[in-house]
Scaffold this motif. Structure first.
Motif, PDB file in Angstrom:
ATOM      1  N   GLU A 186       2.915  70.813   0.853  1.00 37.72           N
ATOM      2  CA  GLU A 186       4.008  71.925   1.876  1.00 37.72           C
ATOM      3  C   GLU A 186       5.155  71.433   1.625  1.00 37.72           C
ATOM      4  OE1 GLU A 186       2.469  74.259   3.452  1.00 37.72           O
ATOM      5  OE2 GLU A 186       1.078  73.784   3.856  1.00 37.72           O
ATOM      6  N   THR A 187       6.065  70.482   1.469  1.00 32.45           N
ATOM      7  CA  THR A 187       7.620  70.630   1.072  1.00 32.45           C
ATOM      8  C   THR A 187       7.545  71.591  -0.059  1.00 32.45           C
ATOM      9  OG1 THR A 187       7.372  68.467   2.477  1.00 32.45           O
ATOM     10  CG2 THR A 187       9.451  69.505   1.417  1.00 32.45           C
ATOM     11  N   PHE A 188       7.430  70.969  -1.177  1.00 29.41           N
ATOM     12  CA  PHE A 188       7.225  71.704  -2.482  1.00 29.41           C
ATOM     13  C   PHE A 188       6.994  73.250  -2.437  1.00 29.41           C
ATOM     14  CE2 PHE A 188       5.384  73.128  -6.695  1.00 29.41           C
ATOM     15  CZ  PHE A 188       6.313  72.537  -7.400  1.00 29.41           C
ATOM     16  N   ALA A 189       6.392  73.656  -1.704  1.00 24.84           N
ATOM     17  CA  ALA A 189       6.336  75.133  -1.513  1.00 24.84           C
ATOM     18  C   ALA A 189       7.585  75.401  -0.878  1.00 24.84           C
ATOM     19  CB  ALA A 189       4.791  75.407  -0.856  1.00 24.84           C
ATOM     20  N   VAL A 190       8.201  75.098   0.052  1.00 25.01           N
ATOM     21  CA  VAL A 190       8.900  75.344   1.076  1.00 25.01           C
ATOM     22  C   VAL A 190      10.147  75.662  -0.352  1.00 25.01           C
ATOM     23  CG1 VAL A 190      10.791  75.309   2.282  1.00 25.01           C
ATOM     24  CG2 VAL A 190       8.036  74.802   3.185  1.00 25.01           C
ATOM     25  N   SER A 191      10.340  74.673  -0.675  1.00 25.69           N
ATOM     26  CA  SER A 191      11.296  74.479  -2.324  1.00 25.69           C
ATOM     27  C   SER A 191      11.374  75.263  -2.831  1.00 25.69           C
ATOM     28  CB  SER A 191      10.887  73.069  -2.857  1.00 25.69           C
ATOM     29  OG  SER A 191      12.412  73.241  -3.678  1.00 25.69           O
ATOM     30  N   MET A 192      10.391  76.050  -3.434  1.00 26.53           N
ATOM     31  CA  MET A 192      10.243  76.969  -4.402  1.00 26.53           C
ATOM     32  C   MET A 192      10.706  78.285  -3.409  1.00 26.53           C
ATOM     33  SD  MET A 192       8.557  76.026  -7.507  1.00 26.53           S
ATOM     34  CE  MET A 192       7.634  77.121  -7.643  1.00 26.53           C
ATOM     35  N   PHE A 193       9.780  78.685  -2.258  1.00 29.48           N
ATOM     36  CA  PHE A 193      10.122  79.700  -1.529  1.00 29.48           C
ATOM     37  C   PHE A 193      11.226  80.145  -1.395  1.00 29.48           C
ATOM     38  CE2 PHE A 193       4.896  79.536  -1.049  1.00 29.48           C
ATOM     39  CZ  PHE A 193       4.715  80.753  -1.490  1.00 29.48           C
ATOM     40  N   LYS A 194      11.805  79.044  -0.623  1.00 33.68           N
ATOM     41  CA  LYS A 194      12.914  78.982   0.017  1.00 33.68           C
ATOM     42  C   LYS A 194      13.734  79.394  -1.627  1.00 33.68           C
ATOM     43  CE  LYS A 194      13.906  76.224   3.238  1.00 33.68           C
ATOM     44  NZ  LYS A 194      14.612  75.093   3.883  1.00 33.68           N
ATOM     45  N   MET A 195      14.223  79.102  -3.001  1.00 27.29           N
ATOM     46  CA  MET A 195      14.707  79.078  -4.076  1.00 27.29           C
ATOM     47  C   MET A 195      14.558  80.548  -4.305  1.00 27.29           C
ATOM     48  SD  MET A 195      14.243  76.959  -7.798  1.00 27.29           S
ATOM     49  CE  MET A 195      12.501  77.896  -8.293  1.00 27.29           C
ATOM     50  N   MET A 196      13.160  81.063  -4.635  1.00 28.17           N
ATOM     51  CA  MET A 196      13.171  82.489  -4.677  1.00 28.17           C
ATOM     52  C   MET A 196      13.507  83.701  -3.678  1.00 28.17           C
ATOM     53  SD  MET A 196       8.955  82.503  -6.477  1.00 28.17           S
ATOM     54  CE  MET A 196       7.738  81.179  -5.158  1.00 28.17           C
ATOM     55  N   ALA A 197      12.999  83.084  -2.484  1.00 28.44           N
ATOM     56  CA  ALA A 197      14.424  84.079  -1.757  1.00 28.44           C
ATOM     57  C   ALA A 197      15.270  84.154  -1.682  1.00 28.44           C
ATOM     58  CB  ALA A 197      13.413  83.340  -0.457  1.00 28.44           C
ATOM     59  N   GLU A 198      16.204  82.842  -2.032  1.00 27.02           N
ATOM     60  CA  GLU A 198      17.467  83.621  -2.005  1.00 27.02           C
ATOM     61  C   GLU A 198      17.878  83.946  -3.724  1.00 27.02           C
ATOM     62  OE1 GLU A 198      19.894  79.765  -1.209  1.00 27.02           O
ATOM     63  OE2 GLU A 198      18.528  79.475   0.661  1.00 27.02           O
ATOM     64  N   CYS A 199      17.189  83.727  -4.289  1.00 24.29           N
ATOM     65  CA  CYS A 199      17.642  84.265  -5.956  1.00 24.29           C
ATOM     66  C   CYS A 199      16.536  85.371  -6.634  1.00 24.29           C
ATOM     67  CB  CYS A 199      16.980  83.202  -6.747  1.00 24.29           C
ATOM     68  SG  CYS A 199      18.418  82.072  -6.285  1.00 24.29           S
ATOM     69  N   ALA A 200      15.826  85.999  -5.572  1.00 28.52           N
ATOM     70  CA  ALA A 200      14.191  86.805  -6.062  1.00 28.52           C
ATOM     71  C   ALA A 200      15.562  87.928  -6.328  1.00 28.52           C
ATOM     72  CB  ALA A 200      14.087  87.207  -5.125  1.00 28.52           C
ATOM     73  N   GLN A 201      15.637  88.804  -7.153  1.00 29.01           N
ATOM     74  CA  GLN A 201      15.917  90.001  -8.201  1.00 29.01           C
ATOM     75  C   GLN A 201      15.099  91.432  -6.808  1.00 29.01           C
ATOM     76  OE1 GLN A 201      18.752  88.987  -8.554  1.00 29.01           O
ATOM     77  NE2 GLN A 201      19.262  90.103  -9.954  1.00 29.01           N
ATOM     78  N   ASP A 202      14.181  91.337  -6.393  1.00 29.02           N
ATOM     79  CA  ASP A 202      12.704  92.113  -6.048  1.00 29.02           C
ATOM     80  C   ASP A 202      12.892  91.889  -4.681  1.00 29.02           C
ATOM     81  OD1 ASP A 202      11.093  93.930  -5.496  1.00 29.02           O
ATOM     82  OD2 ASP A 202       9.817  93.003  -6.768  1.00 29.02           O
ATOM     83  N   PRO A 203      13.549  93.327  -3.385  1.00 26.80           N
ATOM     84  CA  PRO A 203      13.169  92.942  -2.343  1.00 26.80           C
ATOM     85  C   PRO A 203      12.141  92.427  -1.344  1.00 26.80           C
ATOM     86  CG  PRO A 203      14.333  94.690  -3.010  1.00 26.80           C
ATOM     87  CD  PRO A 203      14.462  94.461  -4.428  1.00 26.80           C
ATOM     88  N   LEU A 204      11.324  93.140  -1.727  1.00 19.69           N
ATOM     89  CA  LEU A 204       9.656  93.192  -1.789  1.00 19.69           C
ATOM     90  C   LEU A 204       9.465  91.595  -1.553  1.00 19.69           C
ATOM     91  CD1 LEU A 204       6.752  93.962  -0.850  1.00 19.69           C
ATOM     92  CD2 LEU A 204       6.806  94.489  -3.382  1.00 19.69           C
ATOM     93  N   LEU A 205       9.585  91.070  -2.983  1.00 20.08           N
ATOM     94  CA  LEU A 205       9.426  89.826  -3.154  1.00 20.08           C
ATOM     95  C   LEU A 205       9.954  88.665  -2.041  1.00 20.08           C
ATOM     96  CD1 LEU A 205       8.380  87.037  -4.209  1.00 20.08           C
ATOM     97  CD2 LEU A 205       9.607  87.103  -6.242  1.00 20.08           C
ATOM     98  N   GLN A 206      11.494  88.964  -2.067  1.00 25.64           N
ATOM     99  CA  GLN A 206      12.346  88.447  -1.408  1.00 25.64           C
ATOM    100  C   GLN A 206      11.527  87.738   0.559  1.00 25.64           C
ATOM    101  OE1 GLN A 206      16.005  90.435  -0.250  1.00 25.64           O
ATOM    102  NE2 GLN A 206      17.056  88.378  -0.855  1.00 25.64           N
ATOM    103  N   GLU A 207      11.133  89.758   0.352  1.00 24.18           N
ATOM    104  CA  GLU A 207      10.983  89.760   1.908  1.00 24.18           C
ATOM    105  C   GLU A 207       9.389  88.813   2.167  1.00 24.18           C
ATOM    106  OE1 GLU A 207       9.891  91.109   5.687  1.00 24.18           O
ATOM    107  OE2 GLU A 207      11.361  90.403   4.738  1.00 24.18           O
TER     108      GLU A 207
END
Length: 324
Positions: free
Chosen positions: A177-198
């Protein structure tokens, strides 16, 4: 895609006492009920796609800034960006389904109504995460999937086939879960697509509760473990950490772009070099902040990582916090 059958014999605990016995666990259950969201209703699926076709910032592509990258056309860069995104989301889809299956087992095996109630909410959470990520892949990435990485398969095989709830919880709630959280945080902060960010923001809202279960449920088991049992739990924790920190490289995405074996080795060498010489490289920054600071400190705090395994962690580039 073929199914995978994993034998998993285990006891089922049927409870008859439904009174609140663990206030903190029941509070986690109440928060889970309060924070449920609907992937069909609450995600803005009609959000326009990015005009340049990128889903994530180019900085998250391993070869960004390399000589190979500089020779690529704009069209090739966009395609690689999308393929790397599809690879990362594929890894997460498999992880969310693995978590769904593991939590359904935990409903059976944990003792105490409060723990069972919470695990039932996590089953729903993981199903929703599986649904929303799969829908994003289908609608934004033309249904592009990549195979489950070997390390992920081995990790979930061990989680799903072990009969002990605390072993499942260590590997799932505090490592995977911590690995997943790290991935999701990274993508949330670096997403170019607002849909993926949300989508990432919504998923992160749930994941913090999931790690909370492990931090509440495990300390008593660890305190009461015999020396031999404690060594087994600690060794299993190290194996789980090794699995999530190694073997995750999007080789299939590069092959699909036409990269030769020699070019892929060059990409891997470039990534290692950037990580070694630049502490602010995107991956290393997120690794230090989320993987190291959160996962290792939590595991050490509840007694699952001790001085005995310091050399093993050092080999992974992890510094175990000093004992107080």
């Amino acid at each position: 895609m073929d199914r995978r059958v994993i034998p998993s014999p285990m006891d089922t605990v049927f409870e008859f006492d439904y009174a609140v016995q663990a206030e903190d666990m029941r509070s986690l259950y109440e928060k889970a009920k309060r924070d449920q969201w609907n992937a069909s209703r609450d995600i803005p699926w009609d959000t326009p796609e990015p005009s340049d076709g990128r889903t994530l910032a180019d900085e998250l592509v391993d070869i960004y800034g390399s000589p190979i990258w500089n020779k690529m056309s704009e069209k090739e860069r966009v395609e690689l960006n999308q393929r790397i995104t599809a690879w990362r989301l594929s890894v997460l889809v498999y992880g969310e389904q693995g978590a769904l299956l593991a939590c359904s087992q935990l409903v059976d095996t944990v003792s105490g109504t409060d723990q069972k109630f919470f695990q039932a909410t996590q089953v729903m959470d993981e199903a929703r995460h599986n649904e929303v990520l799969e829908r994003y892949i289908a609608t934004r990435l033309n249904g592009l999937h990549y195979p489950m990485p070997e390390n992920e398969r081995v990790l979930f095989d061990s989680i799903l086939s072990d009969s002990r709830w605390y072993i499942k919880t260590i590997a799932l709630q505090l490592v995977a879960e911590t690995f997943a959280v790290s991935m999701f945080k990274m993508m949330a902060e670096c997403a170019q697509d607002p849909l993926l960010q949300e989508i990432c923001r919504r998923i992160l809202q749930d994941e913090s509760r999931h790690m909370g279960f492990g931090m509440l449920a495990l300390p008593e088991v660890i305190r009461e473990a015999s020396p031999a049992e404690h060594r087994e739990m600690e060794d299993f924790t190290c194996v789980a950490i090794e699995k999530v920190l190694t073997g995750f490289f999007p080789v299939d995405a590069y092959r699909d772009m036409g990269f030769s074996a020699a070019q892929i080795r060059e990409v891997q060498a470039y990534r290692r070099d950037v990580a070694a010489r630049n502490d602010y490289a995107v991956f290393r920054k997120y690794f230090k902040r989320d993987m190291h600071a959160a996962m290792v400190s939590n595991l050490a705090r509840i007694g699952l990582l001790t001085e005995r395994v310091r050399p093993r962690l050092a080999a992974l580039g992890i510094e175990l916090p000093s004992a107080a």
